[in-house]
Design an enzyme around this catalytic site. Structure first.
Site, PDB file in Angstrom:
ATOM      1  N   HIS B 142       0.782  -1.743  -0.243  1.00 20.52           N
ATOM      2  CA  HIS B 142       0.170   0.009  -0.095  1.00 20.52           C
ATOM      3  C   HIS B 142       1.273   1.058   0.300  1.00 20.52           C
ATOM      4  CE1 HIS B 142      -2.940   2.296   1.584  1.00 20.52           C
ATOM      5  NE2 HIS B 142      -4.108   1.909   1.432  1.00 20.52           N
ATOM      6  N   ASP B 219       3.392  -4.621   7.379  1.00 20.49           N
ATOM      7  CA  ASP B 219       1.672  -3.857   8.080  1.00 20.49           C
ATOM      8  C   ASP B 219       0.679  -4.665   7.872  1.00 20.49           C
ATOM      9  OD1 ASP B 219      -0.843  -2.916   7.147  1.00 20.49           O
ATOM     10  OD2 ASP B 219       0.077  -1.461   4.915  1.00 20.49           O
ATOM     11  N   GLN B 222      -4.024  -5.675   6.967  1.00 23.05           N
ATOM     12  CA  GLN B 222      -5.217  -6.520   6.515  1.00 23.05           C
ATOM     13  C   GLN B 222      -5.233  -7.720   6.261  1.00 23.05           C
ATOM     14  OE1 GLN B 222      -7.421  -5.621   4.280  1.00 23.05           O
ATOM     15  NE2 GLN B 222      -6.837  -3.238   3.823  1.00 23.05           N
ATOM     16  N   LYS B 245     -10.052  -1.825  10.072  1.00 25.35           N
ATOM     17  CA  LYS B 245     -10.900  -2.447   8.979  1.00 25.35           C
ATOM     18  C   LYS B 245     -10.493  -4.006  10.161  1.00 25.35           C
ATOM     19  CE  LYS B 245      -7.572   0.152   5.797  1.00 25.35           C
ATOM     20  NZ  LYS B 245      -7.899   0.184   4.779  1.00 25.35           N
ATOM     21  N   CYS B 382      -4.751   2.077  -3.841  1.00 24.55           N
ATOM     22  CA  CYS B 382      -3.555   2.869  -3.229  1.00 24.55           C
ATOM     23  C   CYS B 382      -2.123   1.745  -4.054  1.00 24.55           C
ATOM     24  CB  CYS B 382      -3.457   2.928  -1.971  1.00 24.55           C
ATOM     25  SG  CYS B 382      -4.758   4.746  -1.533  1.00 24.55           S
TER      26      CYS B 382
HETATM   27  C1  LIG Z   1      -2.105  -2.694   2.935  1.00 22.16           C
HETATM   28  C2  LIG Z   1      -3.149  -1.806   3.998  1.00 22.16           C
HETATM   29  N1  LIG Z   1      -2.013  -0.687   4.864  1.00 22.16           N
HETATM   30  C3  LIG Z   1      -2.373   0.814   5.347  1.00 22.16           C
HETATM   31  C4  LIG Z   1      -3.561   0.962   5.242  1.00 22.16           C
HETATM   32  C5  LIG Z   1      -3.189   2.253   5.643  1.00 22.16           C
HETATM   33  O1  LIG Z   1      -4.747   2.042   6.174  1.00 22.16           O
HETATM   34  P1  LIG Z   1      -5.172   3.977   7.421  1.00 22.16           P
HETATM   35  O2  LIG Z   1      -5.846   4.624   6.027  1.00 22.16           O
HETATM   36  O3  LIG Z   1      -6.156   3.180   7.501  1.00 22.16           O
HETATM   37  O4  LIG Z   1      -4.381   4.426   7.631  1.00 22.16           O
HETATM   38  C6  LIG Z   1      -4.639   0.418   3.973  1.00 22.16           C
HETATM   39  C7  LIG Z   1      -5.438   0.704   4.158  1.00 22.16           C
HETATM   40  O5  LIG Z   1      -5.990   0.940   2.972  1.00 22.16           O
HETATM   41  C8  LIG Z   1      -4.248  -1.211   4.063  1.00 22.16           C
HETATM   42  O6  LIG Z   1      -5.120  -1.156   3.321  1.00 22.16           O
END
Ligand SMILES: Cc1ncc(COP(=O)(O)O)c(C=O)c1O
Lengths: 151, 424
Positions: B142, B219, B222, B245, B382
């Site tokens: 992301h 990260d 998900q 999420k 993203c």
């Molecule tokens: C894999 C991953 N990392 C990071 C993020 C960013 O999360 P947040 O928007 O809650 O900061 C997302 C959200 O779309 C994501 O899917």
């Protein structure tokens, strides 16, 4: 609002068979447009003739049906127009596409075929798809070589 | 229900009335947002990877903070502040247990995964990365696990190097092993791809990083909603996720950091709460996790996250089995549709399936699906480097939660068929 009003026949046709989907040799103006939200990319090239009218214009790139059809119909609409006429049409189109959803009257006179996009304002998430080509054209003729984005 | 109560109930995994057999209808009754129509059709929510819906217990918990324990934390001597502080800090202990951290002081609250990853990129780079050094970041990340590293590395003159993927979209362990020979300082990678749902072999990736002398950052945004996560078993140094999420409120996230490593990091943002002593002749900073929690945090959000994680824990592994069966059903059904191609199809996949429809741009698909009452995400998610890897500008992503059903999948496929017909 039903889908047929967004995706009018004319739009579906220009999506399937985009006009002026080409590069323009010896163009005098060009710009690239990006929609960072969806990753769509558009490149636009045009050439003015000696009398200051758009002699030829073409676009390339990937996009959704709305953005392809908008590019295609735009290229048809501006051919033969002067810079001032193109800018006036830009204004008209932009006002139609971004008019509030509950607007009582939206000025359409002078838009011709471009009226087909009158449905997009009821799909707020799709307005930028319709206006990307126009913003790119605006940048090409007002700022020269440039990159615009919908954001 | 308070966070503490619900968490205790979850301990034996049997206290909850609907653990076995998994009763998805009962679960659906817990989520008020499911029960509405959009464009005149019952909502099919297949966008849980963007944000999950919230169960009533979470909504009620947030309301109870504002409606009863509405006070700032860590600073009041009055009863309301004491109650709010107790509920807030209980979540720290709960999160530590939830993800297998060895101590509550390893849990830092942030405003989300993005802020957690920025915190780590900034402080880790400041502490460990010098000019000419390398940081490895996988190509399936992301943007929030790419851009913070670029910004931080730029500042010190270091390089962000992508870890390539194989054709199917999985991380190439061979290429990764070769890149480790260049002695990177940090390796950052996702546990589960938000665009494809592909699950990385995180244990192996982390172990290889450790053997090469690199710090590892995962990260887990998900992963936490779909998998049993244990940071000790994974063997990772830092682990990040977002609450929203995983059935919790927006604007809250977690950074787990191994204690000794967190201790060695400089502060990120300055302000109240993160200090030991402030003086114009020199300020000293609090120990972790407080060092990284400047200012008033999202108190109701943290408390809501605690309730959400307890809710998820109560559902137990049956929820994961159920989700997996819905995902597999979706993949099977979508593969049967001649115009549809899956993007990033893998055995090791949870939560999401991405696809494209021949001749129809994902944005148009999104609008038609919406009109049919089916909410999906369309776009690049993203993850532009990943889209480039697959050679597509965008995909349609259907993503699932504990409340998703095979009926949802049928509605999705009907809408996809109608979309294909519309654009024929
Ligand atoms: C894999 C991953 N990392 C990071 C993020 C960013 O999360 P947040 O928007 O809650 O900061 C997302 C959200 O779309 C994501 O899917």
């Amino acid at each position: 609002m039903d889908l047929g009003e967004l995706y009018q026949e004319l739009i579906l046709d220009h999506n399937k068979h985009p006009r002026n989907f080409k590069r323009v040799a010896e163009c005098t103006h060009h710009a690239r447009g990006d929609n960072p939200l969806c990753g769509d990319k558009l490149s636009l090239e045009l050439v003015f003739d000696e009398s200051g009218r758009v002699r030829d214009i073409g676009f390339q790139g990937v996009g959704c049906a709305i953005s392809r059809a908008s590019s295609s119909l735009m290229t048809e609409a501006v051919k033969g127009k002067t810079r001032a006429e193109v800018l006036a049409l830009f204004d008209l189109f932009h006002r139609m596409a971004t008019a509030p959803m509950d607007a009582e009257h939206v000025e359409m006179a002078g838009l011709g075929k471009l009226e087909a996009f009158s449905g997009v304002r009821e799909f707020p998430m799709r307005v930028k798809c319709a206006t990307l080509a126009w913003h790119t054209l605006h940048a090409a003729i007002t700022e020269g070589d440039s990159l615009v984005t919908t954001e | 229900m308070t966070a503490e109560q619900s968490y205790e109930d979850a301990g034996d995994g049997l206290a909850h009335p609907f653990v076995k057999p998994f009763d998805v209808q009962k679960v659906r009754n817990d989520f008020p947002a499911l029960h509405q129509t959009v464009h005149g059709k019952p909502l099919v929510y297949l966008d849980s990877a963007a944000t999950s819906l919230k169960p009533s217990v979470v909504i009620d918990a947030v309301a109870s903070v504002y409606g009863r324990d509405c006070a700032n934390i860590h600073r009041g001597v009055h009863l309301l502040s004491a109650r709010a502080t107790e509920r807030f800090e209980a979540v720290r202990t709960q999160v530590a247990e939830h993800i297998g951290a060895s101590s509550r002081s390893e849990i830092v609250f942030t405003s989300g995964a993005t802020s957690g990853l920025n915190l780590l990129a900034s402080t880790l780079t400041q502490a460990h990365v010098r000019s000419g050094d390398r940081v490895l970041v996988s190509m399936m990340e992301h943007h929030s696990n790419i851009v913070p590293w670029q910004l931080a590395c730029e500042r010190v003159g270091a390089m962000v190097v992508p870890i390539p993927l194989d054709k199917a979209g999985a991380l190439s362990l061979e290429a990764y092993a070769n890149l480790l020979d260049t002695k990177p300082k940090i390796v950052a990678f996702t546990h589960v791809s938000n665009a494809t749902g592909i699950v990385n072999p995180v244990q192996k990736i982390a172990a290889m990083a450790r053997d090469a002398g690199a710090l590892s950052v995962i990260d887990g945004t998900q992963a936490v909603p779909h998998l049993e996560v244990n940071v000790a078993e994974i063997g990772v140094d830092f682990y990040v996720f977002s609450s929203h999420k995983a059935y919790g409120p927006n604007g809250v996230g977690v950074v787990y950091g191994h204690k000794a490593l967190l201790d060695a990091l400089p502060p990120y943002q300055g302000g109240g709460d993160m200090i030991r002593n402030v003086s114009f002749s020199g300020t000293t900073f609090a120990d972790p996790p407080t060092r990284f929690e400047a200012g008033t945090p999202n108190i109701s959000g943290v408390i809501g996250m605690g309730v959400a994680l307890a809710y998820l824990r109560n559902l137990g592994s049956d929820a994961r089995v159920h989700e997996k069966s819905v995902l597999n059903y979706a993949k099977t059904r979508l593969r049967e549709l001649p115009q549809v191609s899956l993007v990033g199809d893998s055995e090791h996949q949870v939560g999401s399936v991405s696809f494209v429809i021949e001749g129809v741009h994902p944005h148009d698909v999104g609008t038609l699906l919406d009109k049919a009452g089916v909410a999906v995400r369309v776009g690049h998610h993203c993850t532009q480097p990943l889209m480039e890897h697959f050679g597509v500008p965008a995909t349609v992503r259907a993503s699932f939660g504990v409340y998703s059903t095979c009926d949802d999948v049928d509605r999705l496929c009907d809408a996809v068929n109608a979309t294909v017909a519309f654009f024929r």
